[in-house]
Design a protein around this motif. Structure first.
Motif, PDB file in Angstrom:
ATOM      1  N   GLY A  90      10.686  -8.387   7.196  1.00 22.51           N
ATOM      2  CA  GLY A  90      11.516  -7.806   8.242  1.00 22.51           C
ATOM      3  C   GLY A  90      11.240  -6.340   8.514  1.00 22.51           C
ATOM      4  N   VAL A  91      10.301  -5.758   7.787  1.00 22.09           N
ATOM      5  CA  VAL A  91       9.997  -4.337   7.921  1.00 22.09           C
ATOM      6  C   VAL A  91       9.067  -4.132   9.115  1.00 22.09           C
ATOM      7  N   ASP A  92       9.293  -3.073   9.858  1.00 21.82           N
ATOM      8  CA  ASP A  92       8.443  -2.707  10.992  1.00 21.82           C
ATOM      9  C   ASP A  92       6.974  -2.727  10.542  1.00 21.82           C
ATOM     10  N   GLU A  93       6.089  -3.209  11.417  1.00 18.23           N
ATOM     11  CA  GLU A  93       4.678  -3.382  11.068  1.00 18.23           C
ATOM     12  C   GLU A  93       4.026  -2.106  10.547  1.00 18.23           C
ATOM     13  N   LYS A  94       4.388  -0.947  11.124  1.00 19.31           N
ATOM     14  CA  LYS A  94       3.737   0.289  10.691  1.00 19.31           C
ATOM     15  C   LYS A  94       4.062   0.621   9.243  1.00 19.31           C
ATOM     16  N   TYR A  95       5.216   0.179   8.751  1.00 20.05           N
ATOM     17  CA  TYR A  95       5.558   0.375   7.346  1.00 20.05           C
ATOM     18  C   TYR A  95       5.024  -0.783   6.497  1.00 20.05           C
ATOM     19  N   GLY A  96       5.162  -1.998   7.006  1.00 23.10           N
ATOM     20  CA  GLY A  96       4.718  -3.182   6.272  1.00 23.10           C
ATOM     21  C   GLY A  96       3.230  -3.156   5.974  1.00 23.10           C
ATOM     22  N   MET A  97       2.436  -2.692   6.945  1.00 23.21           N
ATOM     23  CA  MET A  97       0.985  -2.617   6.755  1.00 23.21           C
ATOM     24  C   MET A  97       0.657  -1.647   5.629  1.00 23.21           C
ATOM     25  N   ILE A  98       1.287  -0.498   5.625  1.00 28.69           N
ATOM     26  CA  ILE A  98       1.003   0.498   4.583  1.00 28.69           C
ATOM     27  C   ILE A  98       1.483   0.011   3.227  1.00 28.69           C
ATOM     28  N   LEU A  99       2.655  -0.620   3.175  1.00 27.79           N
ATOM     29  CA  LEU A  99       3.140  -1.175   1.907  1.00 27.79           C
ATOM     30  C   LEU A  99       2.183  -2.237   1.377  1.00 27.79           C
ATOM     31  N   THR A 100       1.669  -3.089   2.259  1.00 23.78           N
ATOM     32  CA  THR A 100       0.726  -4.131   1.851  1.00 23.78           C
ATOM     33  C   THR A 100      -0.568  -3.520   1.334  1.00 23.78           C
ATOM     34  N   LEU A 101      -1.122  -2.568   2.085  1.00 24.51           N
ATOM     35  CA  LEU A 101      -2.374  -1.943   1.661  1.00 24.51           C
ATOM     36  C   LEU A 101      -2.212  -1.205   0.337  1.00 24.51           C
ATOM     37  N   TYR A 102      -1.048  -0.590   0.136  1.00 20.92           N
ATOM     38  CA  TYR A 102      -0.822   0.201  -1.074  1.00 20.92           C
ATOM     39  C   TYR A 102      -0.523  -0.682  -2.286  1.00 20.92           C
ATOM     40  N   TYR A 103       0.426  -1.612  -2.136  1.00 20.00           N
ATOM     41  CA  TYR A 103       0.850  -2.410  -3.288  1.00 20.00           C
ATOM     42  C   TYR A 103       0.024  -3.677  -3.492  1.00 20.00           C
ATOM     43  N   ALA A 104      -0.233  -4.427  -2.446  1.00 16.72           N
ATOM     44  CA  ALA A 104      -0.955  -5.691  -2.605  1.00 16.72           C
ATOM     45  C   ALA A 104      -2.456  -5.472  -2.700  1.00 16.72           C
ATOM     46  N   ASP A 105      -2.996  -4.593  -1.841  1.00 22.58           N
ATOM     47  CA  ASP A 105      -4.443  -4.373  -1.836  1.00 22.58           C
ATOM     48  C   ASP A 105      -4.876  -3.244  -2.767  1.00 22.58           C
ATOM     49  N   GLU A 106      -3.884  -2.484  -3.272  1.00 21.68           N
ATOM     50  CA  GLU A 106      -4.121  -1.411  -4.224  1.00 21.68           C
ATOM     51  C   GLU A 106      -5.080  -0.335  -3.710  1.00 21.68           C
ATOM     52  N   LEU A 107      -4.964  -0.009  -2.417  1.00 20.64           N
ATOM     53  CA  LEU A 107      -5.747   1.083  -1.862  1.00 20.64           C
ATOM     54  C   LEU A 107      -5.015   2.392  -2.130  1.00 20.64           C
ATOM     55  N   THR A 108      -5.766   3.469  -2.228  1.00 17.64           N
ATOM     56  CA  THR A 108      -5.153   4.782  -2.406  1.00 17.64           C
ATOM     57  C   THR A 108      -4.640   5.276  -1.049  1.00 17.64           C
ATOM     58  N   ILE A 109      -3.841   6.307  -1.082  1.00 16.56           N
ATOM     59  CA  ILE A 109      -3.320   6.883   0.160  1.00 16.56           C
ATOM     60  C   ILE A 109      -4.479   7.371   1.025  1.00 16.56           C
ATOM     61  N   ARG A 110      -5.464   7.976   0.421  1.00 16.51           N
ATOM     62  CA  ARG A 110      -6.638   8.440   1.169  1.00 16.51           C
ATOM     63  C   ARG A 110      -7.369   7.263   1.827  1.00 16.51           C
ATOM     64  N   GLU A 111      -7.559   6.170   1.086  1.00 12.20           N
ATOM     65  CA  GLU A 111      -8.237   5.006   1.652  1.00 12.20           C
ATOM     66  C   GLU A 111      -7.431   4.400   2.806  1.00 12.20           C
TER      67      GLU A 111
END
Length: 171
Positions: free
Chosen positions: A116-137
């Motif tokens: 239910g989270v707005d896509e702009k937040y959901g995408m970053i949460l997914t990349l950070y937690y699920a894909d384990e990318l760094t903030i820089r990446e």
């Protein structure tokens, strides 16, 4: 992983296939977080694998392979969205569908949290937690400022905290 990337750049098909095996789950999660549809996510992953295979020789720095691959994936996801908007008279993205074959238990709860989270937040949460990318990446992949990524990560976490708090109050 850099050694595999170097081998793939030099034309080693087995190394490329191994790289794709290692990254298919990450690509699927990322594609699903954008498209919210199993078939479209699978199509985006397949197109990404093909594009990576055709263009891997252009990758100059093996250390940025994952970022490079996810940028290609996101471009394919956005192309799918554009194509659907073109064919859908209302111009809207099709309804969200339930994803299958996500990680057992933990993946289901993560998916539910970001659904239910707005896509702009959901995408970053997914990349950070699920894909384990760094903030820089993440900033490189999404072509955003690092501070913007940090802000959206904080806001996304806060949205999830509020939702969890509201659910507890309702119990």
């Amino acid at each position: 992983m850099e050694q595999l990337v170097r081998r793939a750049i030099n034309g080693d098909t087995d190394a490329f296939l191994e790289l794709m095996d290692q990254n298919t789950q990450i690509m699927y999660k990322t594609a699903w977080s954008v498209l919210r549809n199993n078939e479209d996510a699978s199509d985006a992953v397949a197109e990404t694998i093909l594009t990576c295979f055709e263009k891997i020789y252009t990758l100059k720095n093996p250390a940025v392979f994952r970022t490079w691959m996810i940028r290609i994936l996101l471009n394919h996801c956005y192309a799918i969205i554009r194509d659907q908007a073109h064919y859908d008279r209302s111009g809207e993205i099709p309804e969200k569908t339930e994803m299958q074959n996500w990680e057992e238990n933990e993946g289901d709860s993560f998916r539910e949290l970001i659904q239910g989270v707005d896509e702009k937040y959901g995408m970053i949460l997914t990349l950070y937690y699920a894909d384990e990318l760094t903030i820089r990446e993440i900033a490189e992949v999404l072509r955003l400022n690092e501070n913007t990524v940090k802000t959206r990560l904080v806001r996304g976490r806060e949205l999830i905290r509020r939702r969890l708090s509201d659910e507890k109050k309702m119990e």
